[in-house]
Each structure stands twice: as structure tokens, then as C-alpha cells.
Design an enzyme around this catalytic site. Structure first.
Site, PDB file in Angstrom:
ATOM      1  N   ASN A  36       7.950  -6.933   0.828  1.00 35.36           N
ATOM      2  CA  ASN A  36       6.824  -7.687   0.273  1.00 35.36           C
ATOM      3  C   ASN A  36       5.555  -6.867   0.448  1.00 35.36           C
ATOM      4  O   ASN A  36       5.007  -6.787   1.546  1.00 35.36           O
ATOM      5  CB  ASN A  36       6.705  -9.037   1.001  1.00 35.36           C
ATOM      6  CG  ASN A  36       5.477  -9.802   0.544  1.00 35.36           C
ATOM      7  OD1 ASN A  36       4.918  -9.525  -0.511  1.00 35.36           O
ATOM      8  ND2 ASN A  36       5.047 -10.773   1.335  1.00 35.36           N
ATOM      9  N   LYS A  78       2.650  -7.431  -0.752  1.00 35.89           N
ATOM     10  CA  LYS A  78       1.404  -8.218  -0.751  1.00 35.89           C
ATOM     11  C   LYS A  78       0.397  -7.591  -1.731  1.00 35.89           C
ATOM     12  O   LYS A  78       0.789  -7.110  -2.776  1.00 35.89           O
ATOM     13  CB  LYS A  78       0.842  -8.322   0.670  1.00 35.89           C
ATOM     14  CG  LYS A  78       1.910  -8.754   1.681  1.00 35.89           C
ATOM     15  CD  LYS A  78       1.343  -9.147   3.001  1.00 35.89           C
ATOM     16  CE  LYS A  78       2.492  -9.438   3.962  1.00 35.89           C
ATOM     17  NZ  LYS A  78       2.120 -10.265   5.067  1.00 35.89           N
ATOM     18  N   HIS A 103       5.408 -18.365  -0.016  1.00 37.70           N
ATOM     19  CA  HIS A 103       5.039 -17.514   1.130  1.00 37.70           C
ATOM     20  C   HIS A 103       3.914 -18.211   1.909  1.00 37.70           C
ATOM     21  O   HIS A 103       3.055 -18.861   1.318  1.00 37.70           O
ATOM     22  CB  HIS A 103       4.587 -16.140   0.635  1.00 37.70           C
ATOM     23  CG  HIS A 103       4.439 -15.152   1.738  1.00 37.70           C
ATOM     24  ND1 HIS A 103       3.334 -15.110   2.554  1.00 37.70           N
ATOM     25  CD2 HIS A 103       5.278 -14.181   2.196  1.00 37.70           C
ATOM     26  CE1 HIS A 103       3.495 -14.151   3.455  1.00 37.70           C
ATOM     27  NE2 HIS A 103       4.671 -13.571   3.257  1.00 37.70           N
ATOM     28  N   GLU A 158       1.273 -17.156   3.120  1.00 36.98           N
ATOM     29  CA  GLU A 158      -0.084 -16.782   2.693  1.00 36.98           C
ATOM     30  C   GLU A 158      -0.475 -17.562   1.441  1.00 36.98           C
ATOM     31  O   GLU A 158      -1.644 -17.886   1.234  1.00 36.98           O
ATOM     32  CB  GLU A 158      -0.169 -15.260   2.484  1.00 36.98           C
ATOM     33  CG  GLU A 158      -0.178 -14.538   3.831  1.00 36.98           C
ATOM     34  CD  GLU A 158       0.380 -13.133   3.810  1.00 36.98           C
ATOM     35  OE1 GLU A 158       0.551 -12.549   2.727  1.00 36.98           O
ATOM     36  OE2 GLU A 158       0.657 -12.609   4.903  1.00 36.98           O
ATOM     37  N   GLU A 198      10.355 -17.524   7.964  1.00 33.37           N
ATOM     38  CA  GLU A 198       9.218 -16.721   8.409  1.00 33.37           C
ATOM     39  C   GLU A 198       8.312 -17.586   9.279  1.00 33.37           C
ATOM     40  O   GLU A 198       7.431 -18.282   8.752  1.00 33.37           O
ATOM     41  CB  GLU A 198       8.426 -16.215   7.195  1.00 33.37           C
ATOM     42  CG  GLU A 198       9.225 -15.347   6.262  1.00 33.37           C
ATOM     43  CD  GLU A 198       8.335 -14.370   5.528  1.00 33.37           C
ATOM     44  OE1 GLU A 198       8.595 -13.172   5.610  1.00 33.37           O
ATOM     45  OE2 GLU A 198       7.350 -14.802   4.908  1.00 33.37           O
ATOM     46  N   GLY A 257       2.633 -10.633  10.238  1.00 31.89           N
ATOM     47  CA  GLY A 257       1.497  -9.711  10.311  1.00 31.89           C
ATOM     48  C   GLY A 257       0.811  -9.694  11.662  1.00 31.89           C
ATOM     49  O   GLY A 257      -0.280  -9.162  11.805  1.00 31.89           O
ATOM     50  N   SER A 315       6.933  -9.589  11.224  1.00 34.29           N
ATOM     51  CA  SER A 315       6.767  -8.374  12.035  1.00 34.29           C
ATOM     52  C   SER A 315       8.084  -7.640  12.285  1.00 34.29           C
ATOM     53  O   SER A 315       8.328  -7.146  13.391  1.00 34.29           O
ATOM     54  CB  SER A 315       6.055  -8.702  13.356  1.00 34.29           C
ATOM     55  OG  SER A 315       4.757  -9.203  13.087  1.00 34.29           O
TER      56      SER A 315
HETATM   57  C1  PEP Z   1       5.784 -11.092   4.986  1.00 35.53           C
HETATM   58  O1  PEP Z   1       4.836 -10.744   4.327  1.00 35.53           O
HETATM   59  O2  PEP Z   1       6.623 -11.841   4.489  1.00 35.53           O
HETATM   60  C2  PEP Z   1       5.920 -10.606   6.368  1.00 35.53           C
HETATM   61  C3  PEP Z   1       6.944 -11.002   7.079  1.00 35.53           C
HETATM   62  O3  PEP Z   1       4.943  -9.743   6.830  1.00 35.53           O
HETATM   63  P1  PEP Z   1       5.023  -8.806   8.150  1.00 35.53           P
HETATM   64  O4  PEP Z   1       6.364  -8.112   8.108  1.00 35.53           O
HETATM   65  O5  PEP Z   1       3.873  -7.867   7.990  1.00 35.53           O
HETATM   66  O6  PEP Z   1       4.908  -9.708   9.337  1.00 35.53           O
END
Ligand code: PEP
Length: 226
Positions: free
Chosen positions: A6, A8, A84, A86, A150, A156, A186
Site C-alpha cells: 500500500n 498511500k 483502510h 486512514e 490492521e 505507521g 508496521s
Molecule cells: C497500511 O498502510 O496498511 C499499513 C499497514 O502501514 P504500515 O505498514 O506503514 O504500518
């Protein structure tokens, strides 16, 4: 093992081409690139599997700034992420709009990665299972649906779910809906192997660590069962 990158709001078409020109995923990994809308075409041209990061539920209409499932299909995109955290946090997505986006995408022939996960506050209040049950309940039952677990507090932040916590959440989601479940939050080269080895983990949705060729390659390698 599925590894979804992803990206972003990073990498325009030029950087997308440059990255994908240098990146060769190891055999045995089902790799998906999820770039920003403006980079979808460049990513599709690379021959890799490409998903969007979001999709609207209407076929067309007065929805400024949105993109329909049909438009993605026309571009050669194979699927979309929906819900997601975000999108939920900054753009008002809810369980209901996430479900509508998923239904429209699946109806148009796309694959879907639907994101679920509790906030830190919800976990501390002991509400994780209730939140996951609610988020999963509205999703359509479909063979092209994949769920990404998630935990919002792990995205992040550098905080990764412990293997026990991750396994428990995945097993719980699978008890509600029999679909592949990816872990996201992460994921890095140094923690990917232990997370991907968990029996209820079917792959990863990777944000930050997917932006670098070496790091994404290392995560893909770590995901291949030895
Ligand atoms: C994501 O954007 O779905 C995500 C898990 O980000 P990160 O790996 O940076 O935590």
C-alpha cells in the site's frame, strides 16, 4: 502468501515505473501493488497485479474526486483496498460505506481487500472482538474478498502486534468469515517472517516498508514458507 504493497500518497508515475523496473518479487509470493490513482496506469503497464487504494460504490455520477469500479476495470486494475483506517479516520468512511464500496467492486469483477481493526482505545477497553465482529458483519460474503486485520495503533507507528495477539485476532476473524486474512501494521523485513509463519496469517498489507525495493523484496522473501 499474499503481500500487498500500500503506497498511500507516495510515488507518482515516474517513481512507480522506476521502482517496478528494479523490483522482481521472489517466486511463491502473490504480490500486489496498490499505488495512488495517478500511478495506476504506470503500474498496470509493468505487468504486476495492481489494486487501487479505494473505490466508489456508484457506477457513475456527481461524486467529485471519486473513481468507480468500472473505471478501474477499464484501466486493467484487478482490485481495490476498501475501508483502510486512514480512509475511516480522515475521510469519513464508515462500516457502511466500506461495505458499499466492497459490494460495488466485487460486483464489477474486482478483487477486494477490506480493512478492519481496533483502535488503541478500543483494545484497552476490551472491545476488540466486538469491533471486529461489527466491521466484518457488514462485509459481503464473496470468493474474491480478502480481509486485512490492521490494528489502528500499529499502522505507521512502528508498533507491531505481538504474534499471540495477531494469531488470536486472525483466528477470530476467520471464525466469523472463511476468507484469507492479511496482517497489516508496521510489517518490516525483521518481523515479517515470524508474523507470516502464524497459522492464521495468509499474508501482509504493507505500508511504509513497501516503498523501498530492498525492504519489499526482503519482506516477500520472509513470507515464503521454508
Ligand atoms: C497500511 O498502510 O496498511 C499499513 C499497514 O502501514 P504500515 O505498514 O506503514 O504500518
Amino acid at each position: 502468501m499474499m503481500i500487498a504493497a500500500n503506497w498511500k500518497m507516495y510515488k507518482g508515475p515516474r517513481e512507480t515505473r522506476e521502482f517496478l523496473g528494479r523490483f522482481t518479487p521472489p517466486d511463491g509470493v502473490d504480490l500486489i501493488i496498490c499505488p495512488a490513482y495517478t500511478s495506476l496506469h504506470a503500474a498496470v503497464e509493468s505487468g504486476r497485479a495492481v489494486y487501487a487504494q479505494n473505490v466508489h460504490w456508484a457506477d457513475e455520477g456527481a461524486y467529485t474526486g471519486e473513481v468507480s469500479a468500472g473505471m478501474l476495470v477499464e484501466l486493467g486494475v484487478q482490485g481495490s483496498i476498501v475501508g483502510h483506517s486512514e480512509r475511516r479516520q480522515y475521510f469519513g468512511d464508515t462500516d457502511e460505506t466500506t461495505a458499499k464500496r466492497a459490494e460495488a467492486a466485487l460486483g464489477a469483477g474486482l478483487r477486494v481487500i477490506a480493512c478492519v481493526g481496533e483502535t488503541e482505545q478500543e483494545r484497552e477497553a476490551g472491545e476488540t472482538e466486538e469491533v471486529l465482529r461489527r466491521q466484518v458483519a457488514v462485509l459481503p460474503r464473496h470468493e474474491r474478498l480478502v480481509i486485512a486485520y490492521e490494528p489502528v495503533w500499529a499502522i505507521g507507528t512502528g508498533k507491531t502486534a505481538t504474534t499471540g495477539l495477531c494469531q488470536d485476532a486472525h483466528a477470530f476473524i476467520k471464525s466469523l468469515l472463511h476468507v484469507p486474512v492479511l496482517y497489516g501494521g508496521s510489517v518490516k523485513p525483521d518481523n515479517a517472517a515470524e508474523l507470516m509463519a502464524l497459522p492464521a496469517v495468509d499474508g501482509a498489507l504493507v505500508g511504509g516498508a513497501s516503498l523501498d525495493v530492498d525492504s519489499l523484496t526482503a519482506i516477500c522473501r520472509a513470507a515464503i514458507p521454508s
